[in-house]
Design an enzyme around this catalytic site. Sequence first.
Site, mmCIF file in Angstrom:
data_model
loop_
_atom_site.group_PDB
_atom_site.id
_atom_site.type_symbol
_atom_site.label_atom_id
_atom_site.label_comp_id
_atom_site.label_asym_id
_atom_site.label_seq_id
_atom_site.Cartn_x
_atom_site.Cartn_y
_atom_site.Cartn_z
ATOM 1 N N ASP A 76 -5.000 7.660 0.224
ATOM 2 C CA ASP A 76 -4.572 7.453 -0.222
ATOM 3 C C ASP A 76 -4.735 8.087 -2.287
ATOM 4 O O ASP A 76 -5.637 7.687 -2.855
ATOM 5 C CB ASP A 76 -3.782 6.301 -0.073
ATOM 6 C CG ASP A 76 -5.761 5.522 -0.090
ATOM 7 O OD1 ASP A 76 -5.946 5.903 -0.189
ATOM 8 O OD2 ASP A 76 -5.633 4.210 -0.523
ATOM 9 N N GLU A 134 -6.850 3.343 1.384
ATOM 10 C CA GLU A 134 -8.234 2.695 1.300
ATOM 11 C C GLU A 134 -8.395 1.579 0.115
ATOM 12 O O GLU A 134 -8.783 0.847 -0.062
ATOM 13 C CB GLU A 134 -9.459 3.844 0.844
ATOM 14 C CG GLU A 134 -10.575 3.457 0.427
ATOM 15 C CD GLU A 134 -11.137 3.432 -0.385
ATOM 16 O OE1 GLU A 134 -11.735 1.914 -0.921
ATOM 17 O OE2 GLU A 134 -10.448 3.348 -1.691
#
Length: 389
Positions: A76, A134
């Site tokens: 991400d 995350e």
Amino acid sequence: MNETVELQFENMVQWRRHLHRNPELSYMEKETAAFVAEKLESFGIEVRRNVGGHGLIGIVKGALPGRTVALRADMDALPISEESGAEYASKREGVMHACGHDGHTAALLGAAQYFAERREQLEGEIRLLFQASEEVCPGGAKPMIEEGALEGVDAVYGVHLWTPLPIGTAASVAGPMMASTDEFFIDITGRGGHGGMPHETVDSIIAASALVMQLQTIVSRSVDPLRPAVLSVGTINGGFAQNVVAETTRITGTVRTFDEETRALIRRRIEEMSRQIAEAYGASAQVDYLVGYPALINHASETERFFRIAPEALPGFNIEIAKPLMPAEDFAYYLQEKPGCFMLVGAGNSEKGFVYPHHHPRFDFDESALSASATLLIAMAESALQQKD
């Protein structure tokens, strides 16, 4: 450094730059996951999709029986507008890979291709965890674990490209390496009124200001000074006009610790202090406390493996004992379940201008660190597969 990985370097750079141009925020990594899955399948790797959100599991089963090792990368990006000026800069306004996750994904793809080409000689299984989300709690690691990502795994490893370390450096440390992260939201409620008649009000801003100052004493006076901890107030918001006493004020902040005892102590003191200070000013306090990622605790035996293997895998590199870091990482959840080690690979280079910290709009890293990251993951996995229980 692994010669095969060096030959894959240009591919890793291309993959990384594609991901950098097309970043996706946490919980929105649909295109990223599709790109990674397509690459894995082109290598002949079995892929499980939509694991813990947009996470992926790639499975490389060796022709010979043996242990199972998991390797993890996060995918991400962050809600930051890029200012790097790189030709591969983000094409999506307000979204940027400002923490190196594009590099983590590219390096793990390089490792995936390496193992896929050697499955006939491979003893055991390599499990490739491409994890979503995350950056934002509750994160993607825990749901991946809940959906079986670590079933049958003997060891788990992860790498973080780290620009505070110069290129040509790798580091880790046994025990606590990255802090737990919690967030607090405190709403102080008083009684609003006219700024010219404060005696008829209960000023929530005054109570909140007093509380902010007192919160700073928790670490300095309640926590054992030999146990690292951080309590930072990030925002204080109250009022809407210069001649109005604010009825409500909100305080928000973060807490970072390395052990559960200190973590619980700070939470308790925040809740007690908020109530007591507010009451002292005739106001009330409501505390919402969000428990985030736990501290990342490296296993001693697997960290010993890093210090044994890294000098051989990365000749000429400085292999260092890492200083514990207050930023958090949901890789911590994997280490709560299985033996493993989280490692830093230096990616800073002042001569090339790669000097900006993580989460900065001008963040970038020296791409030569991609080869080192993939090589380290491969070497750790091969060592663990060769271990005889």
